[in-house]
Design a protein around this motif. Structure first.
Motif, PDB file in Angstrom:
ATOM      1  N   PHE A   6      32.836  -9.090-145.728  1.00 55.24           N
ATOM      2  CA  PHE A   6      31.606  -9.297-146.473  1.00 55.24           C
ATOM      3  C   PHE A   6      30.955  -8.088-147.137  1.00 55.24           C
ATOM      4  CE2 PHE A   6      27.140 -11.156-146.764  1.00 55.24           C
ATOM      5  CZ  PHE A   6      26.578  -9.974-146.618  1.00 55.24           C
ATOM      6  N   VAL A  44      26.416  -6.184-139.191  1.00 56.66           N
ATOM      7  CA  VAL A  44      26.937  -7.446-139.542  1.00 56.66           C
ATOM      8  C   VAL A  44      25.408  -8.084-139.891  1.00 56.66           C
ATOM      9  CG1 VAL A  44      27.831  -9.386-138.198  1.00 56.66           C
ATOM     10  CG2 VAL A  44      28.537  -7.118-137.694  1.00 56.66           C
ATOM     11  N   PRO A  45      25.600  -8.813-141.127  1.00 54.13           N
ATOM     12  CA  PRO A  45      24.140  -9.461-141.459  1.00 54.13           C
ATOM     13  C   PRO A  45      24.221 -10.892-140.870  1.00 54.13           C
ATOM     14  CG  PRO A  45      26.182  -9.994-142.797  1.00 54.13           C
ATOM     15  CD  PRO A  45      26.721  -8.873-141.900  1.00 54.13           C
ATOM     16  N   THR A  46      22.754 -11.043-140.581  1.00 51.14           N
ATOM     17  CA  THR A  46      22.313 -12.548-140.064  1.00 51.14           C
ATOM     18  C   THR A  46      22.781 -13.531-141.471  1.00 51.14           C
ATOM     19  OG1 THR A  46      20.218 -12.313-140.886  1.00 51.14           O
ATOM     20  CG2 THR A  46      20.793 -11.528-138.468  1.00 51.14           C
ATOM     21  N   ILE A  47      22.747 -14.712-141.111  1.00 53.02           N
ATOM     22  CA  ILE A  47      22.506 -15.677-142.117  1.00 53.02           C
ATOM     23  C   ILE A  47      21.529 -15.346-143.143  1.00 53.02           C
ATOM     24  CG2 ILE A  47      24.182 -17.371-141.015  1.00 53.02           C
ATOM     25  CD1 ILE A  47      21.795 -19.317-140.603  1.00 53.02           C
ATOM     26  N   ASP A  48      20.420 -15.181-142.475  1.00 49.81           N
ATOM     27  CA  ASP A  48      19.208 -15.009-143.200  1.00 49.81           C
ATOM     28  C   ASP A  48      19.126 -13.810-144.364  1.00 49.81           C
ATOM     29  OD1 ASP A  48      17.695 -16.438-141.845  1.00 49.81           O
ATOM     30  OD2 ASP A  48      16.257 -15.119-140.800  1.00 49.81           O
ATOM     31  N   LEU A  50      22.286 -13.159-145.511  1.00 47.51           N
ATOM     32  CA  LEU A  50      23.251 -13.559-146.386  1.00 47.51           C
ATOM     33  C   LEU A  50      22.625 -14.605-147.436  1.00 47.51           C
ATOM     34  CD1 LEU A  50      26.071 -15.126-147.327  1.00 47.51           C
ATOM     35  CD2 LEU A  50      25.415 -16.886-145.440  1.00 47.51           C
ATOM     36  N   PHE A  51      21.602 -15.316-147.063  1.00 44.83           N
ATOM     37  CA  PHE A  51      20.658 -16.224-148.103  1.00 44.83           C
ATOM     38  C   PHE A  51      19.913 -15.278-148.874  1.00 44.83           C
ATOM     39  CE2 PHE A  51      20.881 -20.735-147.054  1.00 44.83           C
ATOM     40  CZ  PHE A  51      21.908 -20.833-146.059  1.00 44.83           C
ATOM     41  N   LYS A  60      25.374 -18.782-154.959  1.00 43.11           N
ATOM     42  CA  LYS A  60      24.976 -19.703-153.728  1.00 43.11           C
ATOM     43  C   LYS A  60      25.402 -19.095-152.429  1.00 43.11           C
ATOM     44  CE  LYS A  60      25.148 -24.352-155.791  1.00 43.11           C
ATOM     45  NZ  LYS A  60      25.945 -25.498-155.952  1.00 43.11           N
ATOM     46  N   PRO A  61      25.044 -19.519-151.267  1.00 43.76           N
ATOM     47  CA  PRO A  61      25.439 -18.572-150.040  1.00 43.76           C
ATOM     48  C   PRO A  61      27.047 -18.970-149.846  1.00 43.76           C
ATOM     49  CG  PRO A  61      23.606 -19.921-149.692  1.00 43.76           C
ATOM     50  CD  PRO A  61      23.488 -19.713-151.157  1.00 43.76           C
ATOM     51  N   GLU A  62      26.840 -20.323-149.961  1.00 45.14           N
ATOM     52  CA  GLU A  62      28.359 -20.915-149.600  1.00 45.14           C
ATOM     53  C   GLU A  62      29.320 -20.276-150.404  1.00 45.14           C
ATOM     54  OE1 GLU A  62      25.697 -22.897-150.560  1.00 45.14           O
ATOM     55  OE2 GLU A  62      26.131 -24.499-151.483  1.00 45.14           O
ATOM     56  N   VAL A  65      30.223 -17.117-149.019  1.00 45.08           N
ATOM     57  CA  VAL A  65      31.123 -17.387-147.820  1.00 45.08           C
ATOM     58  C   VAL A  65      32.492 -17.567-147.924  1.00 45.08           C
ATOM     59  CG1 VAL A  65      31.104 -18.575-145.623  1.00 45.08           C
ATOM     60  CG2 VAL A  65      29.016 -17.763-146.210  1.00 45.08           C
TER      61      VAL A  65
ATOM     62  N   PRO B   2      16.044 -20.103-142.973  1.00 48.74           N
ATOM     63  CA  PRO B   2      16.872 -20.811-142.774  1.00 48.74           C
ATOM     64  C   PRO B   2      17.485 -21.553-141.434  1.00 48.74           C
ATOM     65  CG  PRO B   2      18.109 -19.429-143.874  1.00 48.74           C
ATOM     66  CD  PRO B   2      16.590 -18.946-143.538  1.00 48.74           C
ATOM     67  N   VAL B  44      18.682 -16.159-134.710  1.00 48.83           N
ATOM     68  CA  VAL B  44      19.384 -16.252-136.146  1.00 48.83           C
ATOM     69  C   VAL B  44      20.860 -15.781-136.000  1.00 48.83           C
ATOM     70  CG1 VAL B  44      19.128 -15.261-138.277  1.00 48.83           C
ATOM     71  CG2 VAL B  44      17.130 -15.551-136.980  1.00 48.83           C
ATOM     72  N   PRO B  45      21.681 -16.327-136.189  1.00 44.68           N
ATOM     73  CA  PRO B  45      23.070 -16.142-136.150  1.00 44.68           C
ATOM     74  C   PRO B  45      23.495 -15.036-137.181  1.00 44.68           C
ATOM     75  CG  PRO B  45      22.992 -18.202-137.040  1.00 44.68           C
ATOM     76  CD  PRO B  45      21.629 -17.546-136.594  1.00 44.68           C
ATOM     77  N   THR B  46      24.490 -14.211-136.597  1.00 45.97           N
ATOM     78  CA  THR B  46      25.233 -13.418-137.653  1.00 45.97           C
ATOM     79  C   THR B  46      26.382 -14.149-138.347  1.00 45.97           C
ATOM     80  OG1 THR B  46      26.790 -12.592-136.263  1.00 45.97           O
ATOM     81  CG2 THR B  46      24.485 -11.317-136.220  1.00 45.97           C
ATOM     82  N   ILE B  47      26.920 -13.493-139.458  1.00 48.06           N
ATOM     83  CA  ILE B  47      27.956 -14.426-140.061  1.00 48.06           C
ATOM     84  C   ILE B  47      28.967 -14.382-138.912  1.00 48.06           C
ATOM     85  CG2 ILE B  47      27.139 -14.117-142.460  1.00 48.06           C
ATOM     86  CD1 ILE B  47      29.413 -11.994-142.534  1.00 48.06           C
ATOM     87  N   PHE B  51      30.908 -17.967-138.394  1.00 52.27           N
ATOM     88  CA  PHE B  51      32.591 -18.108-138.469  1.00 52.27           C
ATOM     89  C   PHE B  51      33.227 -18.535-137.156  1.00 52.27           C
ATOM     90  CE2 PHE B  51      34.501 -16.264-142.399  1.00 52.27           C
ATOM     91  CZ  PHE B  51      33.240 -15.984-143.044  1.00 52.27           C
ATOM     92  N   GLU B  62      31.867 -22.070-145.070  1.00 51.26           N
ATOM     93  CA  GLU B  62      31.057 -22.408-146.425  1.00 51.26           C
ATOM     94  C   GLU B  62      30.564 -23.664-146.335  1.00 51.26           C
ATOM     95  OE1 GLU B  62      34.262 -21.273-146.247  1.00 51.26           O
ATOM     96  OE2 GLU B  62      35.592 -22.025-148.042  1.00 51.26           O
ATOM     97  N   VAL B  65      27.433 -23.582-144.442  1.00 54.07           N
ATOM     98  CA  VAL B  65      26.298 -23.000-145.159  1.00 54.07           C
ATOM     99  C   VAL B  65      26.115 -24.098-146.129  1.00 54.07           C
ATOM    100  CG1 VAL B  65      25.800 -21.116-146.635  1.00 54.07           C
ATOM    101  CG2 VAL B  65      27.068 -20.852-144.678  1.00 54.07           C
ATOM    102  N   ALA B  66      27.028 -24.618-146.799  1.00 56.07           N
ATOM    103  CA  ALA B  66      26.452 -25.488-147.984  1.00 56.07           C
ATOM    104  C   ALA B  66      25.570 -26.739-147.234  1.00 56.07           C
ATOM    105  CB  ALA B  66      27.828 -26.344-148.301  1.00 56.07           C
ATOM    106  N   GLU B  69      22.038 -25.212-147.089  1.00 59.96           N
ATOM    107  CA  GLU B  69      21.534 -25.216-148.521  1.00 59.96           C
ATOM    108  C   GLU B  69      20.860 -26.673-148.832  1.00 59.96           C
ATOM    109  OE1 GLU B  69      20.775 -22.450-149.854  1.00 59.96           O
ATOM    110  OE2 GLU B  69      21.388 -22.924-151.728  1.00 59.96           O
TER     111      GLU B  69
END
Lengths: 72, 72
Positions: A6, A44-48, A50-51, A60-62, A65, B2, B44-47, B51, B62, B65-66, B69
């Motif tokens: 990442f 390690v980032p959260t999905i927040d 990531l967004f 786009k976040p996807e 990823v 999200p 809130v999950p990490t990436i 995965f 992805e 994540v899509a 979105e």
């Protein structure tokens, strides 16, 4: 563990956009040192996050990823 | 934020696969209560978690994540 990947992708995208860590941090309402830690795979980032960074990088976040997946 | 949407998508995908929270937790090496907290948007999950659960659900991270979105 994908987090180092990442970090690579985040750095690639930031540089492609010609942004400094400072500028990306400002756009994402994150701390510059946190951006640095993320890029070095030390957080390690959260999905927040990531967004947030995806939006700031205009991607786009996807897609971010998918680039991580491709790098694995 | 999200994460609640992540929770909805996680629950949708799990049910589509006909898995219980217990089974998904086992496949992902996560705790069942954590799966429940994620699905209810209380964590809130990490990436890394993104995965892990994607792999256990047989879907690309992805794509998950899509779907988040798309739900925003």
């Amino acid at each position: 563990m994908p987090e180092k990947t990442f970090g690579n992708v985040l750095q690639e995208l930031r540089r492609e956009q010609g942004l400094t860590q400072e500028e990306l941090a400002f756009r994402s309402s994150l701390d510059r040192t946190y951006i640095s830690l993320l890029e070095r795979g030390l957080r390690v980032p959260t999905i927040d996050t990531l967004f947030k960074v995806s939006k700031s990088l205009g991607t786009k976040p996807e897609d971010l990823v998918a680039r991580i997946e491709a790098g694995r």
